[in-house]
Design an enzyme around this catalytic site. Sequence first.
Site, short mmCIF file in Angstrom:
data_model
loop_
_atom_site.label_atom_id
_atom_site.label_comp_id
_atom_site.label_asym_id
_atom_site.label_seq_id
_atom_site.Cartn_x
_atom_site.Cartn_y
_atom_site.Cartn_z
N HIS A 1 4.02 -2.77 -6.63
CA HIS A 1 5.19 -3.24 -5.90
C HIS A 1 4.86 -3.31 -4.41
CE1 HIS A 1 9.00 -3.57 -4.08
NE2 HIS A 1 9.12 -2.30 -3.76
N CYS B 1 13.12 -1.67 -7.75
CA CYS B 1 11.85 -2.37 -7.51
C CYS B 1 10.92 -2.30 -8.71
CB CYS B 1 11.17 -1.80 -6.27
SG CYS B 1 12.24 -1.76 -4.83
N ASN C 1 9.52 -6.46 1.66
CA ASN C 1 9.79 -5.83 0.37
C ASN C 1 10.94 -6.60 -0.29
OD1 ASN C 1 10.78 -4.26 -1.71
ND2 ASN C 1 10.58 -2.32 -0.63
N1 COA Z 1 10.28 0.74 15.05
C1 COA Z 1 9.85 1.71 15.87
N2 COA Z 1 9.94 3.01 15.55
C2 COA Z 1 10.47 3.33 14.36
C3 COA Z 1 10.93 2.36 13.46
C4 COA Z 1 10.82 1.01 13.85
N3 COA Z 1 11.23 0.00 13.08
N4 COA Z 1 11.41 2.97 12.35
C5 COA Z 1 11.25 4.29 12.54
N5 COA Z 1 10.70 4.51 13.76
C6 COA Z 1 10.36 5.78 14.38
C7 COA Z 1 11.18 6.94 13.84
O1 COA Z 1 12.43 7.03 14.53
C8 COA Z 1 10.30 8.11 14.17
O2 COA Z 1 10.45 8.45 15.52
P1 COA Z 1 10.48 9.97 16.00
O3 COA Z 1 9.11 10.51 15.59
O4 COA Z 1 10.68 9.86 17.45
O5 COA Z 1 11.60 10.60 15.25
C9 COA Z 1 8.88 7.55 14.00
O6 COA Z 1 9.02 6.13 14.05
C10 COA Z 1 8.23 7.93 12.69
O7 COA Z 1 9.18 7.75 11.64
P2 COA Z 1 8.80 7.91 10.11
O8 COA Z 1 10.02 7.71 9.29
O9 COA Z 1 7.99 9.14 9.93
O10 COA Z 1 7.85 6.65 9.96
P3 COA Z 1 6.90 6.31 8.76
O11 COA Z 1 5.52 6.17 9.22
O12 COA Z 1 7.18 7.17 7.56
O13 COA Z 1 7.39 4.84 8.38
C11 COA Z 1 8.73 3.71 6.74
C12 COA Z 1 8.72 4.62 7.96
C13 COA Z 1 10.17 3.49 6.30
C14 COA Z 1 8.09 2.39 7.13
C15 COA Z 1 7.92 4.37 5.61
O14 COA Z 1 8.33 5.73 5.45
C16 COA Z 1 8.04 3.68 4.29
O15 COA Z 1 7.67 2.53 4.15
N6 COA Z 1 8.50 4.39 3.24
C17 COA Z 1 8.65 3.87 1.93
C18 COA Z 1 9.91 3.13 1.85
C19 COA Z 1 10.03 2.31 0.59
O16 COA Z 1 9.06 1.88 0.05
N7 COA Z 1 11.25 2.09 0.15
C20 COA Z 1 11.58 1.22 -0.91
C21 COA Z 1 11.41 1.87 -2.21
S1 COA Z 1 10.62 0.77 -3.26
#
Ligand code: COA
Length: 336
Positions: free
Chosen positions: A251, A114, A281
Site C-alpha cells: 500500500h 487501505c 495515499n
Molecule cells: N510539515 C511540517 N512539519 C510537520 C508536518 C508537516 N506537514 N506534519 C507534522 N509536522 C511536524 C510535527 O508537528 C512534529 O513537530 P514537533 O517535533 O515540533 O512536534 C514533527 O513534524 C515530527 O512529527 P511526526 O508526527 O513525528 O512526523 P513523522 O516523521 O512521524 O511523519 C507522518 C508524520 C504522518 C508523515 C508519518 O507518521 C506517517 O506517514 N505515518 C503513517 C500514516 C499512514 O500511513 N496512515 C494511513 C494508514 S494506511
Amino acid sequence: MKGAKITAIGAYVPARRLTNHDLEQIVDTDDEWIVQRTGIRERRISREDEYTSDLCAAAVLDLMNRYGKSVQDVDMILVATSTPDFSFPSVASILQNRLGIPATAGAIDMSAACAGFVYALHTAHAYVASGLHRKVLVVGADALSKITDYTDRSTCILFGDGAGAVLVESDAQQDSFTGFHMGSDGSGAHHVYRTNLSHKVNEVDLIDTGKLVQNGREVFRWAVRTVPQGVQQVLNNAGASMEQVDWFIPHSANLRMIEPICERMNYPFEQALYSLEYFGNTSAASIPLALDLGVREGKVVNGQQVLLYGFGAGLTHAGLLMKLALDPEVSRPAPL
Ligand code: COA
C-alpha cells in the site's frame, strides 16, 4: 479445480493537482519536509461534484477501452472503499446501473480501508475459483479529499483521490493466485478513523468532526512490523520465496514506510512499485494504481510474480501472490 486470473486493468485519477507548493499556502508546511518524510510530491483531488462512484466508473471505462472488454457478463461487482457516495445504496449498486451491468449480478461494497482492494481481490478469487461466479469486477476507489481536514498538516499532506479496477475471470487451465494471508487487529482501531458520531472505541473518545483522524506514528510502527511478517505468511502459503517475487506492491502510504519494510525483508527497494509520488495515499486505490502504472510503463509483464500487500485502518492487512496473465491490450492507454 478451477482457477482465476486478472484479465484486464484500468485506472482513473481526477484532473486537479494539489502540489506540495499548493499545500504551503494552506498549512504551515514545506515541499522539502513533505518529500523527505513521505516521498509525496502531489496528489489529485476530485471536483466538488465528483464522487467515488464517478472515479470507479471512469476506471472501469479505461479498462474496457484498453482491453476491449464488455461488462455485460459480469456476475459480481465488488467495490473496496472507505468513502462511498452514501452509507447506502452501495457504490457497487450505483456502478451496476451506470455501466449497464445486468441486474442479475451481485453488488457489494467492502470496507477494509487501505487493505480493501486486496481483501476484495481475495473474495473475487474465492468466488471464481469455487465456481460460484465467472467474471467479477473489482474496484478499489477512494475520494479521501472529501474527508481530509485541510487544517491538519500531519494528515492533509498525505491523501489523494483515485480508482483502479480489474476483472477477475475463471481459468480452466491454472490458478494465477497462489498465496494468501490476511488479518485484522481491532485493538488499534482508534489509531486511524473517521466518524461524525460521539462514540468510543477501545475506551478512547473519537473526535467526531467527520474528518480523517490518525496517530501517524502508531500506524507507521505497526505497519513496518506487521507487513514483513504478513508477506512471509503469503510466501509460506504459496511455498515460494521472496527471490521469486518480481514486483512487490505494498500500500502506498508513505515511501519512508516502504523502505524499512523492504529492508526487513531483504528485498531490493527498486522492485517495489508505488503510486504515492504523484497521487499521494489513495487508500483502496493505491495498489491497483501502482500495478496499473507498472503495466502502462511496460515494467510489469505477463508471467511475472507480483506480491500485493495492503494495510490500514482497522487495523487491517491482507496480501496475495499472483502471476500476471492479462489479456492483450487493444488500445494504448491515455496517460494518467
Ligand atoms: N510539515 C511540517 N512539519 C510537520 C508536518 C508537516 N506537514 N506534519 C507534522 N509536522 C511536524 C510535527 O508537528 C512534529 O513537530 P514537533 O517535533 O515540533 O512536534 C514533527 O513534524 C515530527 O512529527 P511526526 O508526527 O513525528 O512526523 P513523522 O516523521 O512521524 O511523519 C507522518 C508524520 C504522518 C508523515 C508519518 O507518521 C506517517 O506517514 N505515518 C503513517 C500514516 C499512514 O500511513 N496512515 C494511513 C494508514 S494506511
